[in-house]
Design an enzyme around this catalytic site. Structure first.
Site, PDB file in Angstrom:
ATOM      1  N   GLY A   1     -10.650  -5.031  -4.698  1.00  0.00           N
ATOM      2  CA  GLY A   1      -9.494  -4.151  -4.880  1.00  0.00           C
ATOM      3  C   GLY A   1      -9.753  -2.730  -4.439  1.00  0.00           C
TER       4      GLY A   1
ATOM      5  N   ASP B   1      -2.237  -0.348   0.523  1.00  0.00           N
ATOM      6  CA  ASP B   1      -3.637  -0.095   0.879  1.00  0.00           C
ATOM      7  C   ASP B   1      -3.742   0.702   2.176  1.00  0.00           C
ATOM      8  OD1 ASP B   1      -4.187  -1.743  -1.255  1.00  0.00           O
ATOM      9  OD2 ASP B   1      -5.759  -2.869  -0.219  1.00  0.00           O
TER      10      ASP B   1
ATOM     11  N   PRO C   1     -17.390  -2.044  -1.577  1.00  0.00           N
ATOM     12  CA  PRO C   1     -17.536  -3.445  -1.976  1.00  0.00           C
ATOM     13  C   PRO C   1     -16.338  -4.276  -1.504  1.00  0.00           C
ATOM     14  CG  PRO C   1     -18.001  -1.972  -3.816  1.00  0.00           C
ATOM     15  CD  PRO C   1     -17.461  -1.116  -2.717  1.00  0.00           C
TER      16      PRO C   1
ATOM     17  N   GLY D   1      -9.944  -1.878  -1.208  1.00  0.00           N
ATOM     18  CA  GLY D   1      -9.353  -1.673   0.114  1.00  0.00           C
ATOM     19  C   GLY D   1     -10.346  -1.741   1.262  1.00  0.00           C
TER      20      GLY D   1
HETATM   21  O1  PMV Z   1      -5.915  -5.153  -2.545  1.00  0.00           O
HETATM   22  P1  PMV Z   1      -5.827  -5.038  -4.050  1.00  0.00           P
HETATM   23  O2  PMV Z   1      -6.689  -6.003  -4.754  1.00  0.00           O
HETATM   24  O3  PMV Z   1      -5.923  -3.630  -4.524  1.00  0.00           O
HETATM   25  O4  PMV Z   1      -4.372  -5.529  -4.489  1.00  0.00           O
HETATM   26  C1  PMV Z   1      -3.271  -5.011  -3.904  1.00  0.00           C
HETATM   27  C2  PMV Z   1      -2.235  -4.770  -4.914  1.00  0.00           C
HETATM   28  C3  PMV Z   1      -1.148  -5.784  -5.046  1.00  0.00           C
HETATM   29  O5  PMV Z   1      -0.046  -5.062  -5.551  1.00  0.00           O
HETATM   30  C4  PMV Z   1      -1.553  -6.850  -6.048  1.00  0.00           C
HETATM   31  C5  PMV Z   1      -0.784  -6.460  -3.729  1.00  0.00           C
HETATM   32  C6  PMV Z   1      -0.112  -5.544  -2.713  1.00  0.00           C
HETATM   33  O6  PMV Z   1       0.000  -5.959  -1.554  1.00  0.00           O
HETATM   34  O7  PMV Z   1       0.368  -4.458  -3.058  1.00  0.00           O
END
Ligand code: PMV
Length: 335
Positions: A104, A151, A100, A106
């Protein structure tokens, strides 16, 4: 045709603080994946990138094409540069993903990783997870402002990691399998916006936010140890604590809070929002016996969908590089 894939990911603990140099723990979600296929095209075609799911077809060629800021185009260009190859290639690169988007999980980094891997294989080049991660980070930077790099790292290594920006990646020992439920709020939440909002607050009151980041850092360090020891009760407690701190950072939402509460009420070992917050996903650590009941509780409390995933105990001698080389299927298609 060469085909490669890459998993989704979730952050177990430490999001946001990780942008400020604190450690975070992330794990791959192998049940959902992005896939890329590369094949030679007829002479003079140039490089075509086809993303059926997104209804996208990009033809790289001409000055405009090479300057494109599209993430798929940047991934292909970044890979050619890294491999020292000319842009005069005739290739068709097809991409698909069941991860999805903007939740969050990735998805962007996974699609890029799959492309990098498939291209490297096509040109019979071996790239280390670190090199793959580095190329994908270059793409992430264009679209996410100031990404920590967690990520691209967890996806390229496809192993649980303890991540600190700018430090060598540490893959984590896992003493006992972690069963996780990922509850999707159905609300998309651009990471860049939420990270920007936290930055503005931090600029207004650095000591308060530094204090919260330090507390989150302690949680990440303790989770690393508890995971290695297989102490799931402790991992769950620390996830609960992390959620409270994320609320204090102002990145939760009413739906995230109520899903976390529903999970705790139904006996989850721990639950928290995961990723940028203000939408996206929450995660719950569960015992296998309670999994089904908790899945239903999340759905009846407003989750749009629930993905169950397991982080297996670590075994010696299963290098990350082998995982993504396993055969993957790919549904070819055009838009
Ligand atoms: O991509 P997400 O929604 O899992 O968010 C990443 C996590 C954060 O710590 C909020 C941003 C980052 O770059 O680490």
């Amino acid at each position: 045709m060469t085909v490669a894939s890459a998993p989704g990911k979730i952050i177990l603990v430490g999001e946001h603080a990780v942008v400020y140099g604190r450690p975070a723990v992330a794990v791959p979600v192998s049940q959902v994946r992005a896939r890329a296929a590369v094949e030679r095209a007829s002479e003079g075609q140039g490089i075509a990138i086809i993303a059926k799911d997104l209804g996208q077809r990009i033809l790289l060629g001409g000055e405009e094409g090479w300057r494109s800021s599209d993430p798929l185009a940047r991934t292909v260009i970044g890979t050619l540069n890294h491999l020292g190859l000319s842009r005069g290639q005739d290739l068709t690169i097809s991409v698909e993903s069941d991860i999805p988007i903007a939740r969050g999980l990735g998805s962007g980094a996974a699609v890029s990783t799959a492309i990098v891997r498939a291209m490297a294989q096509h040109f019979s080049r071996d790239l280390s997870p670190q090199e793959v991660s580095q190329i994908v980070f270059g793409v992430e930077r264009i679209h996410h402002g100031t990404p920590s790099g967690i990520d691209n790292t967890v996806i390229a290594y496809e192993r649980p990691i303890y991540f600190v920006q700018g430090k060598a990646v540490e893959t984590l020992a896992v003493g006992k399998a972690l069963n996780l439920l990922i509850g999707d709020t159905g609300e998309s939440s651009p990471t860049k916006d939420v990270v920007g909002a936290v930055r503005r607050r931090w600029q207004q009151s650095p000591p308060r936010y530094e204090f919260l980041f330090d507390r989150i850092a302690q949680i990440a360090a303790r989770v690393r140890q508890a995971m290695a020891e297989g102490d799931l009760v402790q991992v769950g407690r620390l996830m609960d604590e992390n959620h409270q701190l994320l609320r204090e950072l102002g990145v939760s939402s009413p739906l995230l809070d109520s899903l976390v509460r529903a999970a705790s009420d139904r006996g989850a070992l721990g639950a928290k929002l995961s990723g940028a917050g203000r939408g996206g996903n929450m995660i719950a650590l569960v015992t296998p016996a309670k999994r089904r009941g908790l899945e239903e509780a999340l759905l009846s409390s407003g989750a749009e969908r629930v993905i169950a995933t397991e982080v297996p105990p670590s075994r010696n001698g299963s290098p990350a590089a082998e995982i993504w080389k396993r055969a993957t299927s790919f549904n070819e298609g055009t838009v």
